[in-house]
Scaffold this active site. Structure first.
Site, PDB file in Angstrom:
ATOM      1  CD  GLU A 139      45.437  38.915  42.031  1.00 53.59           C
ATOM      2  OE1 GLU A 139      45.570  38.590  43.207  1.00 53.59           O
ATOM      3  OE2 GLU A 139      44.322  39.089  41.486  1.00 53.59           O
ATOM      4  CB  CYS A 158      24.911  18.384  19.119  1.00 52.93           C
ATOM      5  SG  CYS A 158      25.595  17.170  18.000  1.00 52.93           S
TER       6      CYS A 158
HETATM    7  N1  LLP Z   1      42.758  38.132  39.566  1.00 51.73           N
HETATM    8  C1  LLP Z   1      41.555  37.640  39.864  1.00 51.73           C
HETATM    9  C2  LLP Z   1      41.137  37.607  41.270  1.00 51.73           C
HETATM   10  C3  LLP Z   1      40.702  37.174  38.842  1.00 51.73           C
HETATM   11  O1  LLP Z   1      39.498  36.702  39.159  1.00 51.73           O
HETATM   12  C4  LLP Z   1      41.137  37.211  37.503  1.00 51.73           C
HETATM   13  C5  LLP Z   1      40.284  36.741  36.410  1.00 51.73           C
HETATM   14  C6  LLP Z   1      42.427  37.709  37.229  1.00 51.73           C
HETATM   15  C7  LLP Z   1      43.206  38.171  38.289  1.00 51.73           C
HETATM   16  C8  LLP Z   1      43.002  37.771  35.848  1.00 51.73           C
HETATM   17  O2  LLP Z   1      42.270  38.607  35.028  1.00 51.73           O
HETATM   18  P1  LLP Z   1      42.827  38.951  33.561  1.00 51.73           P
HETATM   19  O3  LLP Z   1      44.106  39.730  33.724  1.00 51.73           O
HETATM   20  O4  LLP Z   1      43.049  37.667  32.854  1.00 51.73           O
HETATM   21  O5  LLP Z   1      41.738  39.747  32.945  1.00 51.73           O
HETATM   22  N2  LLP Z   1      36.901  33.556  31.081  1.00 51.73           N
HETATM   23  C9  LLP Z   1      36.814  34.995  30.898  1.00 51.73           C
HETATM   24  C10 LLP Z   1      37.682  35.751  31.842  1.00 51.73           C
HETATM   25  C11 LLP Z   1      37.419  35.454  33.303  1.00 51.73           C
HETATM   26  C12 LLP Z   1      38.370  36.169  34.238  1.00 51.73           C
HETATM   27  C13 LLP Z   1      38.233  35.668  35.624  1.00 51.73           C
HETATM   28  N3  LLP Z   1      39.099  36.270  36.592  1.00 51.73           N
HETATM   29  C14 LLP Z   1      37.123  35.316  29.444  1.00 51.73           C
HETATM   30  O6  LLP Z   1      37.399  34.412  28.658  1.00 51.73           O
HETATM   31  O7  LLP Z   1      37.036  36.482  29.040  1.00 51.73           O
END
Ligand code: LLP
Length: 427
Positions: A280, A349
């Protein structure tokens, strides 16, 4: 310049072009702030991961939350990817983009009965179940529909992902998943599940991981559980290894792991597993392919600091405000003059509406165009209308041309749905 896995090379800021598109012309035509995404750069990442996984029965389910623009999802669909979703909205986006329902997995701690119903109606591939209560609900909703849901238990392996606390998900204090003991109990009780086929394991311990050790440890714990369950007679047909691969935000400091090494860890830890492996990834596929273009509005010399006030804000990119995240900032036109130190701030702001503190940049002037880098993931996807700022325009680039894939929100669109309190009703 294109098709490279080193996405930084896709940018040729020296001549103000990205994928052969003149960013100054683009900014003039479409205005700023403006999100741009390189389609070839995303394609290169997809292919690199697919190549690394060759020989394994693996399906990449793109984590839609990273960048849910329909055109980006379309690139994933065209490449044969599935989707990892966390809401009914992400389900609809994925289906509309052409991702087959059977390649969709549904994660998240708070799935509602309606969302589960929608997902069952669509025929999604699998639910990643995060609590006993959710498992019961899945059984009830599936029974009511006369369907059988395929499900994996999301295991919380109690592993420190060695990343920012706000994006860690695999420690026992986090809200995600269930402990290994509880997972074991679910299988022991699974004969009672008439409408749920519990035949998979899922793990996701955090995001922006720059080291394979936590991933390996988490997968070892999941693999031990899979072996134990298999020897107890339970069929495990799917192991979902989650996402979390980190990217380079800070030049010369962040060292992302190689995708080959990542694939090797998966192959080794799950050696002998005969079912399907799901992945994922979100950020790794799209982050470095995205850039936020913003214009300098003015330079404000405060009593203590010099502020570079730009027209982008935390409403377009909240990561610095939320996680103190570092994003490289590059002026499109670099004046060959000694650098200056600026705090780069937006119009919102809030003092936290700050992209960079004490950042050394070539001297800038009002009207200059800046590029904030590595904004393809968790940029536009986390946008808000705070301070009544319209959502920014998003553009896909390839081979000297561009396509607007989200037009700038109008004031009417922003306030649609709001109305004066006239139609009072009693409840
Ligand atoms: N699978 C699940 C169950 C997840 O909760 C997430 C991300 C992913 C896959 C994908 O993760 P990635 O490969 O993108 O690291 N807003 C935060 C990141 C939050 C990630 C939430 N879950 C940021 O900007 O760093």
């Amino acid at each position: 310049m294109t098709g490279t896995t080193d996405l930084a090379e896709a940018v040729c800021a020296d001549d103000g072009r990205l994928e052969g598109v003149d960013l100054r012309v683009l900014a003039q035509r479409l205005g700023t702030p403006l999100h741009v995404y390189s389609a070839p750069a995303i394609g290169a990442r997809i292919r690199a991961l697919q190549t690394a996984l060759r020989g394994q029965d693996a399906l990449i389910c793109y984590a839609v939350k990273a960048n849910s623009n329909l055109a980006v999802l379309g690139l994933m669909a065209d490449a044969g990817l599935g989707a990892d979703i966390v809401s009914a909205g992400e389900l609809q986006r994925s289906l509309r983009a052409g991702i087959p329902a059977g390649r969709i997995v549904f994660s998240g701690v708070a799935k509602s009965a309606d969302e589960i119903g929608d997902a069952l109606a669509a025929g999604i591939g699998r639910f990643n179940v995060e609590s006993k209560d959710e498992l019961r609900l899945l059984q009830d909703v599936a029974a009511a529909r006369g369907a059988v849901a395929r499900a994996s238990v999301r295991v919380n392996p109690d592993v420190d992902a060695l990343t920012h606390a706000k994006i860690s998900t695999g420690k026992s204090e986090n809200k995600f998943g269930v402990g290994i003991d509880e997972a074991r109990e679910w299988f022991a009780d699974s004969t009672r599940l008439t409408h749920v086929r519990l035949d998979g394991l899922h793990v996701h311990i955090g995001s922006q991981m720059l080291c394979l050790d936590p991933i390996q440890l988490a997968l070892q714990r999941v693999a031990a559980l899979w072996r134990e369950l298999t020897s107890s007679g339970y069929a495990i047909n799917s192991i979902d290894v989650g996402g979390g691969l980190g990217v380079r935000y800070r030049d010369g400091q962040d060292q992302p792991v190689s995708v080959q090494d990542y694939a090797e860890v998966i192959r080794k830890t799950l050696d002998g597993f005969g079912g399907r492996i799901l992945l994922e990834p979100g950020r790794w596929l799209v982050a470095e392919a995205g850039f936020l273009l913003t214009r300098v509005l003015r330079i404000k010399q405060g009593r203590q600091r010099r502020f570079l006030v730009v027209d982008a804000a935390m409403t377009e990119l909240v990561r610095p405000s939320l996680y103190d995240a570092w994003h490289e900032i590059v002026p499109i036109l670099r004046r060959p003059l000694p650098p200056q130190i600026y705090d780069v701030v937006g119009p919102v702001c809030e003092s936290s509406d700050t992209f960079a503190v004490d950042r050394q940049l070539p001297p800038c002037e009002p009207g200059d165009l800046l590029m904030i880098k590595t904004t393809g993931a968790y940029g536009a996807a986390m946008a808000s209308n705070y301070n009544s700022r319209p959502l920014a325009v998003e553009v896909l680039l390839e081979r000297g041309r561009y396509a607007v894939v989200r037009r700038r929100q109008t004031l009417e669109e922003m306030i649609a749905g709001e109305q004066p309190a006239r139609n009072w009703e009693c409840a």
